[in-house]
Scaffold this active site. Structure first.
Site, PDB file in Angstrom:
ATOM      1  N   GLU A   9       0.834  -1.208   0.000  1.00  0.00           N
ATOM      2  CA  GLU A   9       0.000   0.000   0.000  1.00  0.00           C
ATOM      3  C   GLU A   9       0.868   1.257   0.000  1.00  0.00           C
ATOM      4  O   GLU A   9       0.558   2.234  -0.686  1.00  0.00           O
ATOM      5  CB  GLU A   9      -0.933  -0.018   1.205  1.00  0.00           C
ATOM      6  CG  GLU A   9      -1.991  -1.124   1.126  1.00  0.00           C
ATOM      7  CD  GLU A   9      -2.995  -1.054   2.252  1.00  0.00           C
ATOM      8  OE1 GLU A   9      -4.002  -0.348   2.110  1.00  0.00           O
ATOM      9  OE2 GLU A   9      -2.767  -1.711   3.293  1.00  0.00           O
ATOM     10  N   GLU A  44      -4.481  -9.309   3.368  1.00  0.00           N
ATOM     11  CA  GLU A  44      -5.156  -8.953   4.624  1.00  0.00           C
ATOM     12  C   GLU A  44      -6.365  -9.829   4.946  1.00  0.00           C
ATOM     13  O   GLU A  44      -6.674 -10.038   6.126  1.00  0.00           O
ATOM     14  CB  GLU A  44      -5.584  -7.479   4.590  1.00  0.00           C
ATOM     15  CG  GLU A  44      -4.454  -6.480   4.805  1.00  0.00           C
ATOM     16  CD  GLU A  44      -3.750  -6.090   3.518  1.00  0.00           C
ATOM     17  OE1 GLU A  44      -3.016  -5.089   3.532  1.00  0.00           O
ATOM     18  OE2 GLU A  44      -3.921  -6.792   2.499  1.00  0.00           O
TER      19      GLU A  44
END
Length: 698
Positions: free
Chosen positions: A118, A140
């Site tokens: 990210e 995730e």
């Protein structure tokens, strides 16, 4: 000019390019902890005040770029405000990095996962080092959450809405080449070319054009993309159940909400969504599973031969000799060669050796793309029918048939030819090591390494100590297992060790249910509804009914099985006489075509609550037997063994962890079943220890 903050190091070169290095000071790998993010925020402040001509983000650690967020600190988030503070901080640094008015390049080597990716996506360009491993992704959902530092938005912008969503829903990692093909990475080059490629991008930008598929996704209006939601949801339901794993469904809902929204609104929606998931019980339990994995992995870093120096597995075990080229022995040998070790594989049957080599080629071709890399690995795997490699090996792994006398004879032959420092390990799945070690000249170097089938997919290896195994031998074994990418689990020598002992109680009850007339599909659905990855009857077929039958016989000799389990074992014997061994013969409890069940009934079978109660009463009770007998040293090790060795429902956090919540109901069920069905449901003495420990901890 050089400046530094905690964890981050900022340098400017003669061209005015800022080189920002991450070197997390509290561990061997880079993770985005709260203090690391705060430190980055401070460094970004410096950069914002004096904008460079270009910015390069990279890692100082050889272990990789960034592993992701600091998962181990998630337990410190006590309120939704705590979670939002962390999320807002992550969003803030990514947004500010993205807004710096110069070209920014993330220079990636090794692992770039979760929050690490990210952060990299906030740069203009991503350059990755050539690597055959799957090192780039947003996994995730495997922790019960979804990307939360802007990744859901930035990945869609780079890879396209549908491709990005599918990648995040699966939690799948990519090789750098795969990431480049998807549009996530701009260039993949050998390590020696990384800096030159970065400098070119800083000057000229990227000339790579988006693929046709990516351009097509970007051209689709939101209402058309939204129409795909139903199809994606149906595909998702085939893999995971919403009641077990809510995060993928939450991510899908978020994706649908984000379609057509302004970018800032999309980012705000992401923050609100993930904040709710942080405190979901499933997320807490999946974080626990992550910690259990880390706990086992850490065993491989223990000190061994030298008291004052940590050693790597390769420096202890460089050569491995495997005896027995059957499915387990051949696949263990192939795995060791894949992981960089020199391996010799011994078997009297050239046909067996040939089949083992074919399976090894299949494995290597799946794992390694380049022909040169494949050949290099296969050159390390030597067929050795005469067993000459044993004399040079640091470790010998015996994987011959489950016959005590055959194994003992082999050990005597080996000890005449090998140095006293060579470890001898058995891959037996059920025979106690105190029996196998009788008559050894050097019993101190004998131990068990119990792999699970299929070797390439199952992460766990039980490391079993015989009565006279010395600590140094065990330390070397832990390091070897860890060095080959597996998780070592310390287990005491006993019948079936840990995983098979518990598993056979569960499988035995499943077989009894079928003998009583309960359809196999109902038995399997009861387990699937509970959260197991595969039903027990389908699992028995996959393992092989002949192997299940043999293990039950060994268990009966040592544990004296009850009459109903013996009756079920007798039924297995009848199937075996007919040649019905399960998947490998095309017929077991189910019928199979090309390895797939013709009709196992999944998703169309009603829940049989009584069957579920009986299956898991037996499983939990056997767990407590193992705890009482100290087969493993603590409940965490038992939970880890069951999760990584059987796939026990990860969202429950392990059977012992699950019992903390459900023990009263399970114990009441067990007492009722004991009255109705007899001794196989007799509560273990371990229940009293469990209740005492539970009361003490309250």
């Amino acid at each position: 000019m050089t400046s530094s903050e905690q964890h981050w190091w900022l340098e400017r070169d003669e061209q005015g390019v800022a080189w920002l290095a991450f070197d997390y000071q509290k561990g061997g790998v880079n993770v985005l902890s709260h203090d690391a993010l705060q430190s980055l925020s401070q460094v970004l402040g410096q950069i914002e005040q004096d904008c460079p001509s270009g910015l390069v983000l990279y890692s100082k650690k050889s272990a990789g770029f960034i592993m992701g967020a600091d998962v181990k600190s998630f337990d410190q988030l006590k309120t939704q405000k705590d979670a939002l503070d962390l999320i807002n901080l992550g969003h803030d640094v990514c947004n500010r990095l993205e807004a710096i008015p110069c070209r920014k390049v993330a220079m990636i080597h090794g692992t770039c996962l979760g929050g690490g990716l990210e952060l990299a996506l906030a740069c203009d360009f991503l350059v990755a080092c050539e690597d055959e491993q799957r090192t780039i992704g947003l996994p995730e959902v495997k922790l019960g959450i979804h990307p939360g530092f802007g990744g859901t938005v930035r990945l869609m912008e780079r890879a396209g809405e549908i491709s990005a969503l599918q990648l995040m829903l699966e939690g799948r990692a990519l090789t750098p080449r795969q990431a480049m093909k998807m549009g996530i990475v701009d260039a993949v080059v050998p390590e020696r070319q990384l800096k030159n490629t970065v400098r070119r991008l800083l000057v000229n930008g990227s000339s790579v054009k988006p693929s046709l598929f990516l351009r097509l996704q970007r051209s689709l209006p939101p209402f058309l993309l939204g129409m795909a939601t139903g199809w994606i949801r149906r595909q998702l339901a085939r893999r995971v159940r919403k009641e077990h794993y809510p995060a993928p469904y939450k991510l899908l809902n978020l994706w649908k909400q984000q379609l057509g929204q302004e970018r800032n609104r999309q980012l705000e929606l992401e923050k609100a969504s993930i904040a709710e998931l942080f405190f979901d019980e499933t997320s807490r339990n999946l974080v626990r599973v992550f910690k259990l994995r880390s706990q086992l992995s850490a065993l491989g870093h223990r000190r061994s031969v030298s008291k004052d120096q940590k050693i790597d597995a390769a420096s202890v075990i460089g050569r491995v000799h495997v005896v027995g080229a059957g499915v387990m022995g051949g696949d263990i040998a192939a795995w060791c060669a894949l992981k960089g070790l020199q391996v010799s594989l011994q078997d009297m049957s050239m046909e067996q050796l040939g089949r083992a080599r074919k399976r090894a080629w299949d494995l290597v071709k799946r794992q390694v793309r380049s022909t040169a890399g494949q050949n290099e690995i296969m050159d390390r795997l030597i067929h050795d029918p005469e067993g000459y490699g044993a004399a040079k090996a640091d470790l010998i792994i015996e994987a011959v048939i489950e016959d005590e006398d055959v194994k003992k004879t082999l050990y005597q032959q080996l000890e005449e030819r090998i140095p006293a420092t060579t470890l001898i390990a058995t891959n037996t799945s059920s025979i106690p090591l105190e029996d196998l070690s009788e008559g050894l000249q050097h019993p101190e170097r004998f131990l068990g390494l119990h792999y699970f089938n299929p070797v390439a997919k199952m992460p766990l290896v039980e490391v079993i100590a015989a009565p006279r195994t010395v600590d140094e031998a065990l330390e070397r074994a832990y390091a070897f297992v860890k060095g080959t990418g597996k998780l070592p689990l310390p287990v005491k020598s006993s019948v079936g060790f840990l995983v098979n002992r518990i598993l056979m109680a569960y499988l035995g009850e499943a077989m009894i249910l079928v003998d009583e007339g309960v359809p196999a599909q109902e038995v399997d659905e009861a387990a699937l509804h509970f959260g197991m990855p595969m039903g027990p009857i389908a699992l028995a077929d996959k393992v092989g009914l002949d192997i299940c039958h043999h293990v039950l016989k060994v268990f009966d000799e040592q544990l004296h099985l009850d009459a109903m389990t013996l009756k079920a074992a007798s039924g297995l014997g009848e199937k075996i006489k007919k040649g019905h061994l399960g998947v490998k013969t095309g017929q077991g409890y189910y019928s199979y075509k090309k390895g797939r069940p013709i009709d196992a009934g999944r998703g169309r079978t009603p829940l049989n609550q009584q069957a579920q109660t009986r299956l898991f009463a037996r499983l939990y009770n056997e767990c407590l037997h193992c705890m009482e007998e100290k087969v493993v040293s603590d409940a965490d090790f038992l939970d880890a063994g069951m999760i990584f060795g059987t796939g026990f429902a990860p969202f429950r956090g392990g059977p012992m962890h699950d019992l903390k919540k459900r023990h009263q109901q399970v114990y009441a069920d067990l007492q009722a079943l004991h009255q109705r069905y007899g001794e196989r449901f007799a509560p273990s003495p371990g229940w009293q220890t469990f209740f005492h420990t539970d009361q003490t901890m309250r």
